[in-house]
Motif scaffolding. Structure first.
Motif, short mmCIF file in Angstrom:
data_model
loop_
_atom_site.label_atom_id
_atom_site.label_comp_id
_atom_site.label_asym_id
_atom_site.label_seq_id
_atom_site.Cartn_x
_atom_site.Cartn_y
_atom_site.Cartn_z
N LYS A 31 0.85 -1.20 0.00
CA LYS A 31 0.00 0.00 0.00
C LYS A 31 0.88 1.24 0.00
O LYS A 31 1.86 1.31 0.70
CB LYS A 31 -0.83 0.02 1.28
N ARG A 32 0.52 2.23 -0.78
CA ARG A 32 1.21 3.51 -0.68
C ARG A 32 0.24 4.61 -1.09
O ARG A 32 -0.71 4.38 -1.81
CB ARG A 32 2.47 3.53 -1.53
N THR A 33 0.51 5.78 -0.56
CA THR A 33 -0.38 6.92 -0.83
C THR A 33 0.38 7.91 -1.71
O THR A 33 1.59 7.79 -1.86
CB THR A 33 -0.77 7.60 0.49
N ILE A 70 1.42 10.77 -1.09
CA ILE A 70 2.47 11.52 -0.41
C ILE A 70 3.45 10.61 0.34
O ILE A 70 4.29 11.10 1.07
CB ILE A 70 1.90 12.58 0.56
N SER A 71 3.36 9.31 0.16
CA SER A 71 4.31 8.41 0.83
C SER A 71 5.72 8.74 0.40
O SER A 71 5.97 9.05 -0.76
CB SER A 71 4.02 6.96 0.45
N ARG A 72 6.64 8.67 1.37
CA ARG A 72 8.04 8.98 1.04
C ARG A 72 8.76 7.69 0.66
O ARG A 72 8.91 6.80 1.48
CB ARG A 72 8.71 9.65 2.24
N ALA A 119 21.52 13.95 7.08
CA ALA A 119 22.32 12.72 7.15
C ALA A 119 23.58 12.81 6.31
O ALA A 119 24.30 11.81 6.20
CB ALA A 119 21.48 11.55 6.69
N HIS A 155 17.83 9.08 4.83
CA HIS A 155 16.74 8.53 5.64
C HIS A 155 15.38 9.09 5.21
O HIS A 155 14.44 9.09 5.99
CB HIS A 155 17.01 8.68 7.13
N CYS A 160 13.78 12.02 4.48
CA CYS A 160 13.08 12.97 5.31
C CYS A 160 12.40 14.05 4.49
O CYS A 160 11.67 14.86 5.03
CB CYS A 160 14.05 13.60 6.31
N ASN A 161 12.65 14.10 3.20
CA ASN A 161 12.02 15.08 2.30
C ASN A 161 12.62 16.48 2.44
O ASN A 161 12.09 17.44 1.87
CB ASN A 161 10.51 15.13 2.57
N CYS A 162 13.71 16.61 3.20
CA CYS A 162 14.27 17.94 3.46
C CYS A 162 14.85 18.55 2.18
O CYS A 162 14.63 19.73 1.88
CB CYS A 162 15.36 17.81 4.51
N GLU A 203 12.27 19.91 -0.15
CA GLU A 203 11.66 21.16 0.30
C GLU A 203 12.54 22.37 0.00
O GLU A 203 12.03 23.44 -0.32
CB GLU A 203 11.39 21.10 1.80
N TYR A 240 9.38 2.44 -3.06
CA TYR A 240 10.62 2.24 -2.31
C TYR A 240 11.75 1.89 -3.25
O TYR A 240 11.54 1.38 -4.34
CB TYR A 240 10.44 1.13 -1.28
#
Lengths: 127, 359
Positions: A29-31, A33-35, A57, A77, A79-81, A84, A97
């Motif tokens: 399952k994934r949405t 906005i899943s990272r 990291a 890891h 984090c979506n940083c 952004e 993934y």
């Protein structure tokens, strides 16, 4: 507690089938906005290095001279940083993934193909 | 004639989900003394605050623990925001409350499953974790992460939830409550559960208070103490009452956790009704200078994040006092004089999280 109180649950479990999914056969399952993992569009990257500086990291390495963008998938890891802070939005977060990899495949080197648009020629001062 | 022997229990043990190490001094199958020793999974996270800038450290604060990750991140942000005098928008505070309650629900369901596993009720264990999965799906759909949410930042939150999704969430919570009823009946009324947990690990109210117990361990002993009563985030604007049981045993702690899941559903539904419109974050400029203790209620109890800034981008000191660390002395007290067979249930009843305790 009566003896037949859990009968409902038992019957439901028998009819319902397993609650788990048969993972490799059925996709997980994934949405939207899943990272999952970070991807780059090398034709947009201006090699400013913001993602490298903000990465908590230290997984990203941007070489300005060689024009390369490198990520260590084992350090990242997710984090979506970086996504952004990217000023030109060349980084995106995919919701799938990354596949399992060996040590040698952890690092991914992407040559940046961005070409700086030429500045419009200066107008000759009118006399 | 009986003889004293010492049994090493943990750090790796089939019934323990966490690497806690206890030396049990036993005599005739009775535990005379339990000597805890921690330090098995120490990672040195607090020192890293000197190497990472304060906005980046939120990611590290979240990774202190995998279960209460969101609340760790939110408490750290709360501490830094107070030091820097940042006014966080109302909507962000409500969103933090909603996500905190979701993570409390998933933590409690995880614990209930592990407890069922510890006293040998496999079916109940799987049912509890099946329900937990729906909560994790909800978290993933709103924040993008199943376990590490990464949606909290200094000055607000990263993601917004739109009105339609919020309404759909409350509708799904109603269905969830029905499903929860089935397992809560078993946890609260079943004779095999009662037989394993009633009058096991007795901790009277006075001792619980004196030894510094927090969270469900304290509330299971009849002391109405909950950090949410301080009214941090949006709790001050919601009708909230701590769940208290006065059984003082493992069963009471189990009942507190079970009832807190229902309480969390009510808090989320109320928060969704009252959530205001507006921005979800403010721009944070400047460097933190000063110190502050931020307190928040985690699923396991009260957590304290101490933050000290020295006027640079890097904080001078960060200290976390986690609920497990404070619950270890009461645990040692509970273990004195118990049967050896009850040790796993008693250790689990404080919901140990050694990753939190050792950082």
């Amino acid at each position: 507690m009566g003896y037949f109180q859990m009968t409902k649950t038992v019957v439901k479990a028998l009819i319902h089938g397993p609650s788990t999914i048969r993972y490799p056969a059925v996709p997980g399952k994934r949405t939207p906005i899943s990272r999952g993992h970070v991807t780059i569009d090398p034709s947009l990257c201006i090699s400013c290095g913001m993602c490298m500086r903000k990465c908590p990291a230290n997984a990203i390495c941007v070489e300005r001279q060689e024009k390369t963008w490198e990520i260590d998938r084992f350090r990242c890891h997710v984090c979506n940083c970086c996504v952004e802070v990217c000023p030109v939005h060349c980084l995106t977060m995919e919701n799938t993934y990354t596949a399992a990899a060996t040590v040698h495949e952890g690092r991914e080197l992407v040559p940046i193909t961005y070409v700086k648009p030429e500045k419009p020629a200066k107008k000759e001062p009118e006399e | 004639m009986s003889k004293e022997i010492v049994i090493p229990f943990g750090p790796q043990h089939p019934v323990l989900p966490e690497p806690i190490h206890l030396d049990l001094v036993i005599e005739d199958e009775k535990v005379k003394q339990a000597i805890p020793s921690i330090g098995y999974v120490h990672r040195g996270l607090e020192t890293l605050v000197e190497k990472r800038e304060y906005p980046e450290y939120v990611y590290l604060a979240e990774r202190i623990c995998g279960i209460c990750s969101f609340i760790h991140g939110a408490t750290y942000c709360q501490a830094v925001e107070t030091v820097m005098n940042v006014e966080v928008p109302e909507r962000a505070l409500f969103l933090r409350t909603i996500w905190s309650e979701y993570s409390r629900m998933h933590s409690h369901l995880l614990w209930l499953g592990l407890a069922a596993d510890a006293f040998g009720f496999e079916n109940l264990f799987m049912d509890a974790w099946r329900l937990r999965e729906s909560i994790l799906d909800e978290l993933e759909a709103t924040t993008g992460g199943r376990v590490i949410q990464g949606s909290c930042k200094v000055g607000g939150v990263r993601r917004d939830i739109d009105g339609e999704t919020l309404d759909a969430m409350t509708t799904r919570l109603d269905g969830f409550r029905g499903e929860l009823k089935e397992i809560s009946d078993v946890f609260l009324n079943d004779s095999s559960v009662k037989g394993r947990m009633k009058n096991v690990g007795i901790l009277p109210a006075k001792e619980a208070y004196d030894y510094g117990a927090v969270g469900p361990t304290l509330r299971g002993s009849g002391v109405a103490s909950d950090a949410r009563m301080l009214g941090y985030a949006a709790y001050g604007k919601l009708h909230f009452k701590p769940v208290v049981e006065d059984g003082c045993d493992c069963y009471a702690r189990c009942a507190v956790r079970m009832k807190e899941v229902y309480a969390s559903i009510d808090i989320i539904k109320e928060a969704v009704q009252k959530i205001p419109d507006g921005p979800i974050e403010v721009k944070v400029t400047g460097k933190p200078e000063g110190e502050y203790f931020a307190r928040a209620e985690q699923p396991r109890g009260e957590v304290v994040h101490y933050v000290k800034g020295n006027g640079t981008r890097h904080l001078a000191r960060h200290r976390v006092r986690t609920p497990t660390l404070t619950n270890i002395p009461p645990l040692v007290k509970m273990l004195e004089g118990c049967e050896l067979a009850d040790v796993p249930v008693i250790v689990l009843s404080i919901d140990p999280c050694i990753g939190c305790a050792e950082r």
